[in-house]
Scaffold this motif. Structure first.
Motif, PDB file in Angstrom:
ATOM      1  N   THR A 305      24.299  14.902 -15.788  1.00 59.12           N
ATOM      2  CA  THR A 305      23.173  15.773 -16.186  1.00 59.12           C
ATOM      3  C   THR A 305      21.880  14.993 -16.322  1.00 59.12           C
ATOM      4  OG1 THR A 305      23.806  15.473 -18.495  1.00 59.12           O
ATOM      5  CG2 THR A 305      24.661  17.412 -17.365  1.00 59.12           C
ATOM      6  N   THR A 306      21.926  13.692 -16.037  1.00 62.95           N
ATOM      7  CA  THR A 306      20.714  12.870 -16.056  1.00 62.95           C
ATOM      8  C   THR A 306      20.627  12.134 -14.726  1.00 62.95           C
ATOM      9  OG1 THR A 306      21.914  11.023 -17.054  1.00 62.95           O
ATOM     10  CG2 THR A 306      20.799  12.548 -18.554  1.00 62.95           C
ATOM     11  N   THR A 307      19.460  11.575 -14.459  1.00 59.40           N
ATOM     12  CA  THR A 307      19.286  10.858 -13.196  1.00 59.40           C
ATOM     13  C   THR A 307      18.210   9.799 -13.354  1.00 59.40           C
ATOM     14  OG1 THR A 307      19.013  11.166 -10.827  1.00 59.40           O
ATOM     15  CG2 THR A 307      17.476  12.357 -12.236  1.00 59.40           C
ATOM     16  N   SER A 308      18.101   8.937 -12.360  1.00 54.01           N
ATOM     17  CA  SER A 308      17.092   7.869 -12.381  1.00 54.01           C
ATOM     18  C   SER A 308      15.851   8.316 -11.619  1.00 54.01           C
ATOM     19  CB  SER A 308      17.652   6.599 -11.724  1.00 54.01           C
ATOM     20  OG  SER A 308      18.823   6.184 -12.378  1.00 54.01           O
ATOM     21  N   LEU A 309      14.693   8.008 -12.178  1.00 56.99           N
ATOM     22  CA  LEU A 309      13.434   8.287 -11.503  1.00 56.99           C
ATOM     23  C   LEU A 309      13.055   7.100 -10.615  1.00 56.99           C
ATOM     24  CD1 LEU A 309      11.198   9.883 -14.294  1.00 56.99           C
ATOM     25  CD2 LEU A 309      12.149  11.018 -12.295  1.00 56.99           C
ATOM     26  N   VAL A 310      12.648   7.416  -9.386  1.00 56.49           N
ATOM     27  CA  VAL A 310      12.149   6.391  -8.474  1.00 56.49           C
ATOM     28  C   VAL A 310      10.629   6.420  -8.554  1.00 56.49           C
ATOM     29  CG1 VAL A 310      11.993   5.666  -6.068  1.00 56.49           C
ATOM     30  CG2 VAL A 310      14.133   6.608  -6.952  1.00 56.49           C
ATOM     31  N   THR A 311      10.036   5.387  -9.156  1.00 55.56           N
ATOM     32  CA  THR A 311       8.590   5.424  -9.407  1.00 55.56           C
ATOM     33  C   THR A 311       7.843   4.250  -8.787  1.00 55.56           C
ATOM     34  OG1 THR A 311       8.924   4.292 -11.513  1.00 55.56           O
ATOM     35  CG2 THR A 311       8.871   6.709 -11.555  1.00 55.56           C
ATOM     36  N   THR A 312       8.573   3.314  -8.159  1.00 56.16           N
ATOM     37  CA  THR A 312       7.909   2.177  -7.527  1.00 56.16           C
ATOM     38  C   THR A 312       8.321   2.071  -6.068  1.00 56.16           C
ATOM     39  OG1 THR A 312       9.655   0.573  -8.000  1.00 56.16           O
ATOM     40  CG2 THR A 312       8.016   0.957  -9.732  1.00 56.16           C
ATOM     41  N   GLU A 313       7.522   1.380  -5.297  1.00 55.77           N
ATOM     42  CA  GLU A 313       7.835   1.201  -3.887  1.00 55.77           C
ATOM     43  C   GLU A 313       9.112   0.379  -3.721  1.00 55.77           C
ATOM     44  OE1 GLU A 313       5.573  -0.221   0.221  1.00 55.77           O
ATOM     45  OE2 GLU A 313       4.414   0.200  -1.604  1.00 55.77           O
ATOM     46  N   ALA A 314       9.333  -0.587  -4.637  1.00 57.28           N
ATOM     47  CA  ALA A 314      10.535  -1.421  -4.567  1.00 57.28           C
ATOM     48  C   ALA A 314      11.791  -0.577  -4.778  1.00 57.28           C
ATOM     49  CB  ALA A 314      10.460  -2.537  -5.608  1.00 57.28           C
ATOM     50  N   GLU A 315      11.736   0.352  -5.743  1.00 58.63           N
ATOM     51  CA  GLU A 315      12.887   1.243  -5.985  1.00 58.63           C
ATOM     52  C   GLU A 315      13.125   2.161  -4.797  1.00 58.63           C
ATOM     53  OE1 GLU A 315      12.617   1.618 -10.873  1.00 58.63           O
ATOM     54  OE2 GLU A 315      11.483   3.008  -9.606  1.00 58.63           O
ATOM     55  N   HIS A 363       3.499  15.553  -8.821  1.00 59.58           N
ATOM     56  CA  HIS A 363       3.426  16.149 -10.162  1.00 59.58           C
ATOM     57  C   HIS A 363       2.022  15.921 -10.719  1.00 59.58           C
ATOM     58  CE1 HIS A 363       7.702  17.142 -10.651  1.00 59.58           C
ATOM     59  NE2 HIS A 363       7.897  16.118  -9.823  1.00 59.58           N
ATOM     60  N   GLN A 364       1.438  16.991 -11.222  1.00 55.16           N
ATOM     61  CA  GLN A 364       0.047  16.946 -11.661  1.00 55.16           C
ATOM     62  C   GLN A 364      -0.102  16.591 -13.135  1.00 55.16           C
ATOM     63  OE1 GLN A 364      -2.361  17.334  -9.312  1.00 55.16           O
ATOM     64  NE2 GLN A 364      -0.601  17.490  -7.909  1.00 55.16           N
ATOM     65  N   GLN A 365       0.990  16.425 -13.819  1.00 60.60           N
ATOM     66  CA  GLN A 365       0.939  16.137 -15.256  1.00 60.60           C
ATOM     67  C   GLN A 365       0.193  14.823 -15.491  1.00 60.60           C
ATOM     68  OE1 GLN A 365       4.514  14.906 -17.490  1.00 60.60           O
ATOM     69  NE2 GLN A 365       4.300  16.816 -18.624  1.00 60.60           N
ATOM     70  N   LEU A 366      -0.687  14.817 -16.440  1.00 58.47           N
ATOM     71  CA  LEU A 366      -1.499  13.637 -16.722  1.00 58.47           C
ATOM     72  C   LEU A 366      -0.603  12.462 -17.086  1.00 58.47           C
ATOM     73  CD1 LEU A 366      -4.482  12.740 -16.972  1.00 58.47           C
ATOM     74  CD2 LEU A 366      -4.331  13.227 -19.425  1.00 58.47           C
ATOM     75  N   GLY A 367      -0.812  11.340 -16.409  1.00 51.67           N
ATOM     76  CA  GLY A 367      -0.049  10.129 -16.721  1.00 51.67           C
ATOM     77  C   GLY A 367       1.310  10.044 -16.071  1.00 51.67           C
ATOM     78  N   ALA A 368       1.655  11.046 -15.218  1.00 55.69           N
ATOM     79  CA  ALA A 368       2.972  11.023 -14.574  1.00 55.69           C
ATOM     80  C   ALA A 368       3.060   9.823 -13.638  1.00 55.69           C
ATOM     81  CB  ALA A 368       3.196  12.316 -13.796  1.00 55.69           C
ATOM     82  N   THR A 369       4.115   9.036 -13.795  1.00 52.81           N
ATOM     83  CA  THR A 369       4.342   7.884 -12.927  1.00 52.81           C
ATOM     84  C   THR A 369       5.156   8.330 -11.730  1.00 52.81           C
ATOM     85  OG1 THR A 369       4.377   6.457 -14.870  1.00 52.81           O
ATOM     86  CG2 THR A 369       5.262   5.540 -12.822  1.00 52.81           C
ATOM     87  N   GLN A 370       4.607   8.115 -10.543  1.00 54.87           N
ATOM     88  CA  GLN A 370       5.310   8.581  -9.355  1.00 54.87           C
ATOM     89  C   GLN A 370       4.928   7.746  -8.139  1.00 54.87           C
ATOM     90  OE1 GLN A 370       4.326  12.740  -8.919  1.00 54.87           O
ATOM     91  NE2 GLN A 370       2.246  12.429  -9.585  1.00 54.87           N
ATOM     92  N   VAL A 371       5.684   7.939  -7.079  1.00 58.01           N
ATOM     93  CA  VAL A 371       5.469   7.176  -5.850  1.00 58.01           C
ATOM     94  C   VAL A 371       4.308   7.782  -5.071  1.00 58.01           C
ATOM     95  CG1 VAL A 371       6.510   6.468  -3.656  1.00 58.01           C
ATOM     96  CG2 VAL A 371       7.907   6.568  -5.733  1.00 58.01           C
ATOM     97  N   PRO A 372       3.377   6.987  -4.590  1.00 57.67           N
ATOM     98  CA  PRO A 372       2.316   7.533  -3.724  1.00 57.67           C
ATOM     99  C   PRO A 372       2.934   8.149  -2.470  1.00 57.67           C
ATOM    100  CG  PRO A 372       1.758   5.317  -4.461  1.00 57.67           C
ATOM    101  CD  PRO A 372       3.172   5.551  -4.869  1.00 57.67           C
ATOM    102  N   VAL A 373       2.385   9.279  -2.051  1.00 52.63           N
ATOM    103  CA  VAL A 373       2.943   9.981  -0.900  1.00 52.63           C
ATOM    104  C   VAL A 373       2.942   9.099   0.339  1.00 52.63           C
ATOM    105  CG1 VAL A 373       2.676  11.969   0.631  1.00 52.63           C
ATOM    106  CG2 VAL A 373       2.318  12.237  -1.839  1.00 52.63           C
ATOM    107  N   ALA A 374       1.871   8.346   0.540  1.00 54.92           N
ATOM    108  CA  ALA A 374       1.775   7.473   1.719  1.00 54.92           C
ATOM    109  C   ALA A 374       2.887   6.437   1.714  1.00 54.92           C
ATOM    110  CB  ALA A 374       0.406   6.798   1.761  1.00 54.92           C
ATOM    111  N   ALA A 375       3.173   5.902   0.534  1.00 57.22           N
ATOM    112  CA  ALA A 375       4.248   4.903   0.435  1.00 57.22           C
ATOM    113  C   ALA A 375       5.607   5.543   0.711  1.00 57.22           C
ATOM    114  CB  ALA A 375       4.233   4.267  -0.950  1.00 57.22           C
ATOM    115  N   PHE A 376       5.802   6.732   0.191  1.00 61.56           N
ATOM    116  CA  PHE A 376       7.059   7.463   0.420  1.00 61.56           C
ATOM    117  C   PHE A 376       7.271   7.685   1.914  1.00 61.56           C
ATOM    118  CE2 PHE A 376       8.938  11.652   1.306  1.00 61.56           C
ATOM    119  CZ  PHE A 376      10.214  11.479   0.758  1.00 61.56           C
TER     120      PHE A 376
END
Length: 901
Positions: A305-315, A363-376
């Protein structure tokens, strides 16, 4: 007014009139069977009613009351009691034990008493509970129960969502609840063979009870009755009246041997309920069951019921490397809107090792850590395009489109659990991931964000990654886990090859078609709409003239009044709200009873529907690129045919002038033309091949006018002497025979007598003996093996052939006859789409496939490629199968779809 006072006790006992609701459910829901042919309409209706009432009433105690040899004790009073009741319908009888099973798995105590009816069981329990301080809720629609209503006992009808207390009984009946049994005795009950007092109707019964109170006092003071006829009737029917009151009065003193503590409401046995609902194919009801804490099978681990967030290019790179190393990747996209234009908000991912990820992107939430679309895009481009990495998920076509919006090309589609489930049971209504997870993994998937699926709430992108991560990652994991079992079942059923070579390869073809869309000339459509608007109003006036006055054509009650009360036309069918005015009824009234109004109404409805469905709606569906983008569904029809929606472009009439005008608004871009390639009489050709009928085969091989040839064979004339009427009859038979056309159906469509129609069909079968043999053999084989299949192994389960309901069985016979033909035609069209797509790519043409409608493909070709595409289409489509008859393809081209067709 309904009783809205709060309950006098916190202990609430709900008593269900189970026997009564079984019959009500059976008649309320049309015949329904499982894929194995088990009738279930009464079970489904009963289960829905119980669950709805439990949710509404929230009782602390509950019981289901059933009849058990219910006539026996009352027949000791009167041997004719219910003697005229017919035995239950054949397809209802096997549902009785299933309904008991439903009560069992829902942990609802079932009670009965030998020789007595559910009414008596409920009456006994109600009085017992009342004495112990309970509030009692009797769940029923039977007016007889009003006799036990008091300050502690109320009735609840779940169908009307209505409660009935003392005041409600008085308002409805004009008497007190305690007088209801006296009322019933006076007026009798013809259905149950309870004799009435002659001349005493409802109004008189109420007046008598107002004056005397009850039957016993009435008979003791009968000389006070003012009306001589009523007084005489009472005098001469003393014995039968006394007996009638005994019959209608509940026995409230049965020795049931049950304590109220035994009726405490308990939670359903989720495991057994899930098994039963899955067996009965009540997939929607599975959603209401609580998720199991542990799997029923030890070899299936519970979903995380939980999962890991991928937030860096290395991940992200680590994820791509893991996918390449394992050779598999299951993906569930987070997006909103139509897939061809939707931006990817995030991506749920599952790997073969059981680990899951969520990749947040927009995700538009302020401060959300996420992968840049270009990097993805840069990191995932190769793995997404690598066919060696098998892709899985649910609706991989939508995934293909959403990824294409990011510049990614998905290759290696393999584990689409929606498609795999569909191939196993194409008659199933839908193959939603949530339902499949409940059935196959015994797990409840986390809820999606409130905005997804049309629900109210914030846009998906406004949710933070942490809010939605598990919902999408767990869905990916669920799809990953289900795929191997689905493939195993497909292998065992001989369906895996169909998945690998036809359905899965078609995914990217359909995705490209949806993405391409077709251009719409809104101005042209507007002109047609204005003209049709005039026609609709003229047809409305014609209807009013035929009726003799103005009325609301959209009001079924008003229409029924005009047709049946004013014009005295026969009532051919009844619905829940009264006499039916549906299309089938109107056609019969027009054809068999020469109703001018019915004929005008049919034309009015046809024009109105086309106007609202296409002329008014299509302009609102034009995308920013000026084109209409329909959505194709592979997992929707029982025969394997594609369907389309948003908009549905497959229902535009082909042979009417209005249909052609609508098609005229679908146009090619400047410097291009639309090319139409249409299989000619594909189903008749397949009928000739599958039935191996020599006469039909010979006609197609000689490229004869098949309808004239049939007319010549049936009417015994030379083909050159066949007249228009004979050809019309032959055409109707040719096209109808694969759909189980009956003499009644032919007579109705052609306006000839049933005797003549029967004669035509008989002569047809004499000349085309191979077809008669095919029809008989197909149904017989389907009864034995439980399914029918196409030339390519696509199957449709045919359990309804064994139904005891004759109407259901006959419908199944028609479906069994049709499916091998229509299903094979669908398979051939899909093979043709693959062949055409491959040929276009091989020749590096700029032409694109835009639409598939029934037996037709529509292309948009640059002017310089038109002739090449016409030749390519004919060659590709005609060579997808080697049949005993040639596959013929008609082609055309023009600036609009109408011109090309």
């Amino acid at each position: 007014m309904a009783d809205t006072s709060p309950p006098r006790s916190e202990r609430r006992l709900a008593l269900f009139d189970a026997s009564g609701f079984i019959f009500r459910a059976y008649h309320a829901i049309p015949p329904l069977t499982t894929s194995k042919g088990v009738p279930t309409n009464a079970v489904l209706g009963f289960t829905r009613m119980v669950l709805k009432a439990l949710q509404e009433l929230k009782p602390t105690h509950v019981a289901l009351a059933f009849d058990k040899s219910g006539r026996v004790e009352r027949q000791k009073i009167d041997p004719t009691y219910k003697a005229n009741r017919k035995a239950p319908p054949e397809d209802l009888t096997p549902q009785f034990p299933l309904i008991r099973k439903v009560g069992d798995v829902l942990n609802l105590p079932s009670l009965d008493a030998e020789g007595w009816e559910a009414d008596d069981v409920i009456g006994t329990l109600a009085m017992q509970a009342k004495a112990e301080g309970f509030q009692v809720l009797v769940v029923t629609s039977d007016k007889d129960f009003m006799q036990i209503v008091d300050e502690d006992i109320t009735l609840f009808d779940p169908a009307k969502n209505k409660r009935m207390g003392i005041a409600d009984v008085q308002e409805k009946m004009g008497i007190l609840p305690g007088q209801v049994r006296d009322f019933l005795a006076l007026v009798g009950d013809a259905v149950d063979n309870v004799a009435k007092v002659p001349g005493v109707g409802d109004k008189t019964a109420v007046e008598l009870l107002h004056q005397f109170g009850d039957v016993e006092t009435l008979l003791a003071r009968v000389e006070e009755v003012k009306k001589p006829k009523i007084r005489a009737a009472l005098e001469s029917h003393r014995e039968s009246l006394t007996r009638a009151k005994q019959l209608v009065t509940f026995n409230t003193g049965l020795p049931l041997g049950v304590k109220l503590d035994d009726l405490i409401r308990r939670a359903p046995d989720a495991t057994r309920a899930r098994d039963l609902f899955t067996e009965l194919e009540f997939f929607a009801l599975l959603r209401d069951l609580p998720a199991e804490e542990a799997p029923a099978r030890p070899d299936v681990a519970p979903l995380v019921t939980t999962t890991s967030l991928v937030t860096t290019e290395a991940e992200l790179k680590a994820l791509a490397d893991a996918a390449k190393a394992s050779g598999a990747l299951t993906l569930v996209p987070a997006f909103e809107g139509m897939p061809f234009a939707a931006p990817l908000v995030g991506l749920g991912v599952a790997l073969p090792d059981g680990s899951t990820r969520y990749v947040p992107l927009r995700h538009q939430q302020l401060g959300a850590t996420q992968v840049p679309v270009a990097a993805f895009t840069a990191v995932m481009k190769d793995v997404i395009a690598d066919a060696a990495v098998k892709k899985g998920g649910h609706d991989l076509k939508a995934l293909t489109l959403v990824l294409a919006n990011e510049g990614l090309t998905l290759e290696g589609a393999h584990d689409d659990v929606e498609l795999l489930s569909y191939l196993l049971n194409p008659s199933r209504r839908e193959h939603a991931l949530e339902d499949l997870a409940r059935e196959r993994l015994r797990s409840e998937l986390p809820a999606l964000p409130a905005s997804v699926g049309g629900k109210k709430g914030r846009p998906l992108a406004d949710h933070g990654p942490e809010e939605v991560a598990a919902a999408y990652a767990v869905r990916a994991d669920a799809a990953r886990r289900m795929a191997p079992e689905l493939w195993k079942e497909l292998e065992l059923g001989g369906l895996a090859e169909l998945a690998r070579t036809l359905e899965l390869p078609l995914l990217p073809v359909l995705a490209r078609m949806e993405r391409e869309g077709v251009k719409l000339d809104v101005a042209e459509l507007g002109r047609t709409s204005e003209r049709v608007d005039v026609e609709v109003k003229a047809k409305e006036a014609e209807c009013h003239q035929a009726a003799g006055h103005v009325f609301n054509l959209g009001s079924n009650p008003q229409l029924a009044q005009v047709l049946y009360e004013e014009q005295k036309l026969p009532i051919l069918k009844r619905g829940k709200t009264g006499p039916s005015t549906d299309q089938e009824v109107l056609e019969k009234l027009a054809e068999e009873h020469n109703s001018v109004l019915a004929r005008a109404l049919i034309e009015y409805r046809g024009l109105s529907k086309l106007k609202s469905t296409y002329l008014d709606t299509l302009p609102t569906l034009v995308a920013k690129d000026g084109r209409i983008h329909t959505t194709y569904h592979q997992a929707a029809t029982a025969t394997g045919r594609l369907s389309s929606s948003d908009p549905n472009l497959q229902n535009i009439p082909v042979r009417t002038e209005l249909g052609r005008e609508i098609r005229r608004a679908f146009v090619a871009d400047a410097g291009h033309q639309l090319v139409s390639a249409d299989y000619s009489q594909i189903e008749l050709r397949l009928l000739a091949h599958i039935a191996e009928d020599p006469v039909l085969i010979d006609a197609f091989r000689n490229d004869e006018d098949i309808h004239s040839r049939t007319a010549a064979e049936v009417f015994g004339v030379d083909p050159k002497d066949v007249d228009r009427e004979q050809r019309r009859v032959a055409k109707m038979v040719n096209f109808g025979i694969a759909y189980g056309l009956s003499a009644h159906g032919l007579s109705t469509r052609l306006g000839i007598s049933q005797e003549n129609a029967r004669d035509v069909i008989e002569r047809y079968f004499i000349r085309y003996a191979g077809i008669r043999q095919y029809l008989e053999d197909t149904v017989e084989k389907a009864r034995k093996v439980g399914y029918v299949e196409t030339l390519y192994g696509r199957r449709r389960l045919m359990g309804d052939l064994l139904s005891k309901n004759r109407a259901v069985a006959q419908a199944a016979e028609r479906a069994a006859i049709n499916m091998p033909i229509q299903g094979t035609a669908a398979d051939l069209m899909k093979k043709a789409m693959l062949a055409v797509d491959a040929a276009l790519r091989e020749q590096k043409l700029k032409t694109r496939v835009l639409l598939q409608v029934h037996d037709e493909l529509l292309f948009e070709a640059p002017d310089a490629e038109v002739e090449a595409v016409k030749a390519l289409a004919v060659k590709s489509m005609a060579s997808v199968a080697e049949l005993k008859v040639p596959l013929k393809v008609d082609v055309g081209a023009g600036k609009s779809w109408a011109d090309a067709h």
